[in-house]
Design a protein around this motif. Sequence first.
Motif, PDB file in Angstrom:
ATOM      1  N   GLN A 229       0.705  -1.280  -0.103  1.00  0.00           N
ATOM      2  CA  GLN A 229       0.057   0.080  -0.028  1.00  0.00           C
ATOM      3  C   GLN A 229       0.688   1.147   0.149  1.00  0.00           C
ATOM      4  O   GLN A 229       0.236   2.399  -0.127  1.00  0.00           O
ATOM      5  CB  GLN A 229      -0.932   0.070   1.353  1.00  0.00           C
ATOM      6  CG  GLN A 229      -1.996  -1.060   1.263  1.00  0.00           C
ATOM      7  CD  GLN A 229      -2.859  -0.942   0.179  1.00  0.00           C
ATOM      8  OE1 GLN A 229      -3.424  -0.044  -0.335  1.00  0.00           O
ATOM      9  NE2 GLN A 229      -3.258  -2.317  -0.292  1.00  0.00           N
ATOM     10  N   ASP A 230       2.226   1.027   0.324  1.00  0.00           N
ATOM     11  CA  ASP A 230       3.024   2.181   0.111  1.00  0.00           C
ATOM     12  C   ASP A 230       2.816   2.860   1.366  1.00  0.00           C
ATOM     13  O   ASP A 230       3.016   4.404   1.360  1.00  0.00           O
ATOM     14  CB  ASP A 230       3.072   3.026  -1.097  1.00  0.00           C
ATOM     15  CG  ASP A 230       4.220   3.795  -1.477  1.00  0.00           C
ATOM     16  OD1 ASP A 230       5.246   3.496  -0.698  1.00  0.00           O
ATOM     17  OD2 ASP A 230       4.186   5.035  -1.975  1.00  0.00           O
ATOM     18  N   PHE A 231       2.685   2.116   2.447  1.00  0.00           N
ATOM     19  CA  PHE A 231       2.351   3.114   3.937  1.00  0.00           C
ATOM     20  C   PHE A 231       3.534   2.804   4.739  1.00  0.00           C
ATOM     21  O   PHE A 231       4.210   1.543   4.599  1.00  0.00           O
ATOM     22  CB  PHE A 231       1.002   2.387   4.584  1.00  0.00           C
ATOM     23  CG  PHE A 231      -0.290   2.688   4.088  1.00  0.00           C
ATOM     24  CD1 PHE A 231      -0.283   3.915   3.133  1.00  0.00           C
ATOM     25  CD2 PHE A 231      -1.277   2.122   4.274  1.00  0.00           C
ATOM     26  CE1 PHE A 231      -1.694   4.269   2.416  1.00  0.00           C
ATOM     27  CE2 PHE A 231      -2.566   2.467   3.526  1.00  0.00           C
ATOM     28  CZ  PHE A 231      -2.654   3.364   2.727  1.00  0.00           C
ATOM     29  N   SER A 232       3.842   4.002   5.400  1.00  0.00           N
ATOM     30  CA  SER A 232       4.906   3.665   6.462  1.00  0.00           C
ATOM     31  C   SER A 232       4.168   3.321   7.609  1.00  0.00           C
ATOM     32  O   SER A 232       2.951   3.411   7.785  1.00  0.00           O
ATOM     33  CB  SER A 232       5.656   5.178   6.575  1.00  0.00           C
ATOM     34  OG  SER A 232       4.643   6.023   6.935  1.00  0.00           O
ATOM     35  N   PHE A 233       5.019   3.074   8.855  1.00  0.00           N
ATOM     36  CA  PHE A 233       4.278   2.926  10.012  1.00  0.00           C
ATOM     37  C   PHE A 233       3.590   3.869  10.577  1.00  0.00           C
ATOM     38  O   PHE A 233       2.400   3.581  11.148  1.00  0.00           O
ATOM     39  CB  PHE A 233       5.472   2.197  11.186  1.00  0.00           C
ATOM     40  CG  PHE A 233       5.949   1.036  10.677  1.00  0.00           C
ATOM     41  CD1 PHE A 233       5.272   0.066  10.093  1.00  0.00           C
ATOM     42  CD2 PHE A 233       7.552   0.831  11.151  1.00  0.00           C
ATOM     43  CE1 PHE A 233       5.770  -1.291   9.818  1.00  0.00           C
ATOM     44  CE2 PHE A 233       7.944  -0.379  10.798  1.00  0.00           C
ATOM     45  CZ  PHE A 233       7.175  -1.311  10.246  1.00  0.00           C
ATOM     46  N   GLN A 234       3.871   5.251  10.372  1.00  0.00           N
ATOM     47  CA  GLN A 234       3.359   6.306  10.993  1.00  0.00           C
ATOM     48  C   GLN A 234       2.199   6.522  10.047  1.00  0.00           C
ATOM     49  O   GLN A 234       1.268   6.942  10.754  1.00  0.00           O
ATOM     50  CB  GLN A 234       4.563   7.634  10.590  1.00  0.00           C
ATOM     51  CG  GLN A 234       3.889   8.876  11.419  1.00  0.00           C
ATOM     52  CD  GLN A 234       3.782   8.781  12.755  1.00  0.00           C
ATOM     53  OE1 GLN A 234       4.488   7.889  13.439  1.00  0.00           O
ATOM     54  NE2 GLN A 234       2.705   9.515  13.229  1.00  0.00           N
TER      55      GLN A 234
END
Length: 314
Positions: free
Chosen positions: A215-220
């Motif tokens: 999803q191209d999401f970082s943890f933040q």
Amino acid sequence: MSQKSTQKEKVQENETEKEKETTTKSNKAKTKKTGQFSKHLVCGICGELFYQTVIITKCLHCFCGGCLSTYFQENDNEECPICNVSDLQVKNFELLDNLVRDFLLENPEKERKKEILEELNKKNGFLDENKNNKEETEKKKKKKKKKIEKKKKIEKKKKIEKKGQSKTKNSCSICSLSGNQIQPIKEYNLTKLPKSLFSYNKFERGVLVKYLEDQDFSFQDMWEQIMKALENGAYSSTDAPNFHNLSPNDKSCESCLEGVVSELIYSYRTNIPNSELPPKITKRQNCWYGRNCRTQKKYDHSSKLNHICEQTKK
């Protein structure tokens, strides 16, 4: 005649002297007897003759009513002044009063001054009249004491409430402890996943990491989505059973933070649609023990069964 007269006078003088000696001896004996008798009519507190005598029935020691009342008040206890016996019952002792009265008829000089007796009468808390006044005073004291206690309770309640408010502002929403490392959950910067995430299930951890990468999401980014969902009430208490009614503004200490983050990430994971996950992940059967499974740490077990679910078998 003169010799006879002289002899007669001498005889009379001798008789007079004998009478005087007899009277003196009698008076001395009487005084001695009076002194011995009066010893038994003396108050053990003031050392004077009893007045309005009272007796302690437990030990039979007697005192002036006024003296004993004063003693009780000054010493703030009700113990016998002579033997210190407690749990007393005090009664008026008229028999001794009558003996004192008879004694004073023969020895009026022993009677105390009127002012002193009047003062003793006022102090005597064992007289019916004084008892009523004393009871009235005691009632007033009790009423005043209750009022003070009530006031103290109200003040204490206010302090507790004030302390509670202060605690709410500066303490952890989970454990209620206060400290320096406390911050709102929404201000947490998620740079890595908690070690205890998914009860140390490495397979499920890998599934989440792969999903975020796809999803191209970082943890933040994930954390910000979690905060929005939390604010909108998207996570019910069953999604996060260990942390009911949390809001992004709630504060957490460092000790509780890992548990809070792990729980909220678990809720995030349960809300990921199956359509966004690989078939080999979604087709796994649920483990009977779900998220509480103690075997899920083993990779072989966790890869075959889904543990992002609640326990169905006890």
